[in-house]
Design a protein around this motif. Structure first.
Motif, PDB file in Angstrom:
ATOM      1  N   ALA A 284      -3.514 -10.784  15.093  1.00  0.00           N
ATOM      2  CA  ALA A 284      -2.737 -11.542  14.105  1.00  0.00           C
ATOM      3  C   ALA A 284      -3.474 -11.668  12.782  1.00  0.00           C
ATOM      4  N   ASN A 285      -2.774 -11.271  11.701  1.00  0.00           N
ATOM      5  CA  ASN A 285      -3.257 -11.428  10.319  1.00  0.00           C
ATOM      6  C   ASN A 285      -4.509 -10.613   9.987  1.00  0.00           C
ATOM      7  N   ARG A 286      -4.884  -9.680  10.837  1.00  0.00           N
ATOM      8  CA  ARG A 286      -6.059  -8.852  10.533  1.00  0.00           C
ATOM      9  C   ARG A 286      -5.703  -7.683   9.623  1.00  0.00           C
ATOM     10  N   ARG A 287      -4.562  -7.072   9.899  1.00  0.00           N
ATOM     11  CA  ARG A 287      -4.093  -5.940   9.103  1.00  0.00           C
ATOM     12  C   ARG A 287      -2.583  -6.057   8.936  1.00  0.00           C
ATOM     13  N   PRO A 288      -2.002  -5.330   7.993  1.00  0.00           N
ATOM     14  CA  PRO A 288      -0.542  -5.334   7.855  1.00  0.00           C
ATOM     15  C   PRO A 288       0.131  -4.858   9.143  1.00  0.00           C
ATOM     16  N   ASP A 289       1.286  -5.421   9.446  1.00  0.00           N
ATOM     17  CA  ASP A 289       2.017  -5.015  10.657  1.00  0.00           C
ATOM     18  C   ASP A 289       2.253  -3.511  10.705  1.00  0.00           C
ATOM     19  N   SER A 290       2.517  -2.933   9.539  1.00  0.00           N
ATOM     20  CA  SER A 290       2.817  -1.506   9.484  1.00  0.00           C
ATOM     21  C   SER A 290       1.631  -0.647   9.933  1.00  0.00           C
ATOM     22  N   TYR A 291       0.419  -1.170   9.791  1.00  0.00           N
ATOM     23  CA  TYR A 291      -0.776  -0.444  10.245  1.00  0.00           C
ATOM     24  C   TYR A 291      -0.680  -0.166  11.740  1.00  0.00           C
ATOM     25  N   TYR A 292      -0.211  -1.160  12.500  1.00  0.00           N
ATOM     26  CA  TYR A 292      -0.136  -1.016  13.948  1.00  0.00           C
ATOM     27  C   TYR A 292       1.033  -0.115  14.361  1.00  0.00           C
ATOM     28  N   MET A 293       2.086  -0.076  13.552  1.00  0.00           N
ATOM     29  CA  MET A 293       3.162   0.878  13.822  1.00  0.00           C
ATOM     30  C   MET A 293       2.642   2.306  13.710  1.00  0.00           C
ATOM     31  N   VAL A 294       1.861   2.568  12.695  1.00  0.00           N
ATOM     32  CA  VAL A 294       1.276   3.897  12.503  1.00  0.00           C
ATOM     33  C   VAL A 294       0.331   4.232  13.651  1.00  0.00           C
ATOM     34  N   ALA A 295      -0.559   3.298  13.967  1.00  0.00           N
ATOM     35  CA  ALA A 295      -1.528   3.529  15.042  1.00  0.00           C
ATOM     36  C   ALA A 295      -0.830   3.772  16.371  1.00  0.00           C
ATOM     37  N   GLY A 296       0.235   3.023  16.634  1.00  0.00           N
ATOM     38  CA  GLY A 296       0.950   3.176  17.893  1.00  0.00           C
ATOM     39  C   GLY A 296       1.551   4.555  18.073  1.00  0.00           C
ATOM     40  N   VAL A 382       6.092  23.780  25.639  1.00  0.00           N
ATOM     41  CA  VAL A 382       6.671  23.789  24.288  1.00  0.00           C
ATOM     42  C   VAL A 382       7.257  22.409  23.972  1.00  0.00           C
ATOM     43  N   LEU A 383       7.892  21.793  24.963  1.00  0.00           N
ATOM     44  CA  LEU A 383       8.453  20.450  24.770  1.00  0.00           C
ATOM     45  C   LEU A 383       7.361  19.437  24.447  1.00  0.00           C
ATOM     46  N   TRP A 384       6.258  19.480  25.192  1.00  0.00           N
ATOM     47  CA  TRP A 384       5.189  18.491  24.959  1.00  0.00           C
ATOM     48  C   TRP A 384       4.548  18.684  23.581  1.00  0.00           C
ATOM     49  N   VAL A 385       4.347  19.920  23.179  1.00  0.00           N
ATOM     50  CA  VAL A 385       3.787  20.184  21.847  1.00  0.00           C
ATOM     51  C   VAL A 385       4.746  19.674  20.764  1.00  0.00           C
ATOM     52  N   THR A 386       6.038  19.893  20.981  1.00  0.00           N
ATOM     53  CA  THR A 386       7.036  19.395  20.033  1.00  0.00           C
ATOM     54  C   THR A 386       6.950  17.877  19.894  1.00  0.00           C
ATOM     55  N   LEU A 387       6.750  17.176  21.006  1.00  0.00           N
ATOM     56  CA  LEU A 387       6.663  15.720  20.981  1.00  0.00           C
ATOM     57  C   LEU A 387       5.363  15.230  20.344  1.00  0.00           C
ATOM     58  N   VAL A 388       4.305  16.001  20.498  1.00  0.00           N
ATOM     59  CA  VAL A 388       3.056  15.669  19.789  1.00  0.00           C
ATOM     60  C   VAL A 388       3.292  15.709  18.281  1.00  0.00           C
ATOM     61  N   VAL A 389       3.919  16.784  17.826  1.00  0.00           N
ATOM     62  CA  VAL A 389       4.211  16.935  16.395  1.00  0.00           C
ATOM     63  C   VAL A 389       5.162  15.835  15.924  1.00  0.00           C
ATOM     64  N   LEU A 390       6.173  15.531  16.722  1.00  0.00           N
ATOM     65  CA  LEU A 390       7.142  14.499  16.363  1.00  0.00           C
ATOM     66  C   LEU A 390       6.477  13.129  16.257  1.00  0.00           C
ATOM     67  N   SER A 391       5.550  12.829  17.158  1.00  0.00           N
ATOM     68  CA  SER A 391       4.842  11.546  17.118  1.00  0.00           C
ATOM     69  C   SER A 391       3.998  11.421  15.852  1.00  0.00           C
ATOM     70  N   PHE A 392       3.285  12.473  15.509  1.00  0.00           N
ATOM     71  CA  PHE A 392       2.501  12.443  14.263  1.00  0.00           C
ATOM     72  C   PHE A 392       3.421  12.311  13.045  1.00  0.00           C
ATOM     73  N   SER A 393       4.596  12.919  13.124  1.00  0.00           N
ATOM     74  CA  SER A 393       5.562  12.805  12.019  1.00  0.00           C
ATOM     75  C   SER A 393       6.027  11.360  11.857  1.00  0.00           C
ATOM     76  N   CYS A 394       6.208  10.646  12.968  1.00  0.00           N
ATOM     77  CA  CYS A 394       6.590   9.232  12.907  1.00  0.00           C
ATOM     78  C   CYS A 394       5.495   8.401  12.248  1.00  0.00           C
ATOM     79  N   ALA A 395       4.252   8.694  12.596  1.00  0.00           N
ATOM     80  CA  ALA A 395       3.135   7.974  11.983  1.00  0.00           C
ATOM     81  C   ALA A 395       3.132   8.178  10.469  1.00  0.00           C
ATOM     82  N   PHE A 396       3.332   9.412  10.049  1.00  0.00           N
ATOM     83  CA  PHE A 396       3.401   9.708   8.619  1.00  0.00           C
ATOM     84  C   PHE A 396       4.601   9.009   7.978  1.00  0.00           C
ATOM     85  N   GLY A 397       5.722   8.979   8.709  1.00  0.00           N
ATOM     86  CA  GLY A 397       6.919   8.332   8.185  1.00  0.00           C
ATOM     87  C   GLY A 397       6.716   6.848   7.960  1.00  0.00           C
TER      88      GLY A 397
END
Length: 409
Positions: A284-296, A382-397
């Motif tokens: 709580a209150n250590r970092r912006p909430d959005s920081y943890y969304m990215v990390a997750g 191929v599916l798992w690699v796609t999901l790895v890329v998709l997860s990193f894309s969410c972090a960037f988003g």
């Protein structure tokens, strides 16, 4: 040291309203009866002996019903109130779970899964609104965390028992789910008969909330929120496939038994039950909430990468994937839920909750169908690699969305 740990847990769970605790008790019981859904793909492929493509179709239709149910549930919550929507949706869901276990005709199952998912999903916006209504603004994230704690204890227990029931007879899953859902509806009827909401005014603000929309505004006219929902949809595709197609992969390719799969999925709920509440309290209150969304979402990418590693020790790799994904879930989802309610007012919480539910439901339509297609035509790796890329894309988003708006980066 032990006293310090105990005190940390005591502080984490203190200050929440009685209604919040009662609602969480109901959710715990309700989620104990959510055991059939994670095993739905395995039921279609192993018990009914249909193809993985048919299993993907069933899960896709589950998503179609969820979209409709989420939208209807949100609007009915603002119009009718969160209590009657929760009760009615739970009781009807229980009936359709039982019916689903009795029908073996595939066309009939396709029709029933839409109705079932409609009422299962209609419950969620009402429940999310109830959590916000029963919580003081300063306790909102912890109230959602307690709700998730209850959900995941129930999910952990339910999936573990579900694995045992599936090994005996898949039909038992649907009977037990139906009974538990109806029981949860009855508990809300009797435990929260005239629960009063915690007085609040206007928007529920968190330290990061800026430029909140006008009271009563449609969430679909909130440009920032719509972009947020698009990222959530992509993240939920990853989330849903972990619990829908990964178990099929464990069974067919890694030769892990149903009971062990149930325990592996149950680990998710157990870890969350033990650590999420105290984690949120200490962050709580250590970092912006959005920081943890990215990390997750980054942890989500690491989780799917475990499935690409050569399966020298299948159970260990499967456990590592669950643990990494669970860490990411604990970091991201409580803050995601808080952000959804922080954008809403007391006049449109149901609509905002519905929009959030719809983004998850759309993911249920796209994810299993696309995931099943990729796995069938190009293989699971191929599916798992796609999901790895998709997860990193969410972090960037998430990072791009909140850059300069919520102090991230």
């Amino acid at each position: 040291m032990l006293n310090k740990i105990i005190e940390s847990y005591r502080v984490s769970f203190s200050g929440l309203s009685r209604e919040t605790w009662l609602l969480s008790l109901v959710i715990l019981i309700n989620r104990c009866g959510y055991m059939a859904v994670p095993f739905m793909s395995m039921y279609i492929t192993q018990s009914l002996h249909r193809s993985i493509a048919d299993a993907g179709l069933i899960i896709t239709l589950f998503g179609v019903g969820s979209v409709l149910g989420g939208m209807a549930g949100g609007y009915l919550t603002d119009f009718w109130g969160f209590r009657p929507v929760q009760i009615f949706s739970l009781l009807v869901s229980g009936l359709f779970f039982v019916l689903f276990g009795l029908v073996t005709n595939f066309t009939g199952l396709c029709f029933l899964i839409v109705l079932l998912s409609f009422f299962v999903e209609a419950f969620k916006p009402a429940n999310s609104t109830a959590v916000a209504a029963y919580s003081a603004p300063e306790n909102l994230t912890r109230s959602y965390t307690l709700n998730r704690l209850a959900m995941n204890i129930g999910f952990g227990f339910g999936t573990s028992v579900g694995g045992i029931l599936a090994a005996i007879n898949y039909s038992l899953l649907f009977w037990v789910d139906g009974i538990v859902y109806a029981f949860a509806g009855a508990l809300i009827m009797f435990l929260l008969p005239g629960a009063k909401t915690v007085p609040q005014s206007g928007n529920v603000h968190t330290p990061e909330t800026v430029a909140a929309p006008a009271a009563g505004q449609s969430p679909w006219k909130d440009a920032l929120f719509v972009r947020f929902l698009a990222i959530i949809m992509l993240y939920m595709i990853c989330f849903i496939l972990l619990f829908r197609l990964v178990p099929v992969y464990w069974k067919e390719e890694m030769h892990i038994g149903e009971s062990t799969i149930g325990i592996l999925l149950g680990m998710n709920g157990i870890i969350i039950a033990l650590f999420e509440m105290i984690l949120i309290q200490n962050l709580a209150n250590r970092r912006p909430d959005s920081y943890y969304m990215v990390a997750g979402t980054i942890f989500s990418a690491f989780a799917f990468s475990m499935l690409v590693v050569p399966a020298i020790a299948p159970v260990i790799l499967a456990a590592a994937a669950v643990i990494l994904f669970t860490i990411g879930e604990m970091l991201a989802l409580p803050y995601i839920s808080t952000f959804v309610m922080s954008r809403a007012s007391v006049f449109n919480r149901g609509k905002y909750s519905a929009a959030y539910s719809v983004s998850q439901s759309v993911a249920q339509i796209i994810g299993p169908a696309a995931g099943g297609y990729i796995a069938a035509h190009w293989g699971y790796n191929v599916l798992w690699v796609t999901l790895v890329v998709l997860s990193f894309s969410c972090a960037f988003g998430f990072k791009t969305l909140f850059q300069g708006k919520m102090g991230l980066g």
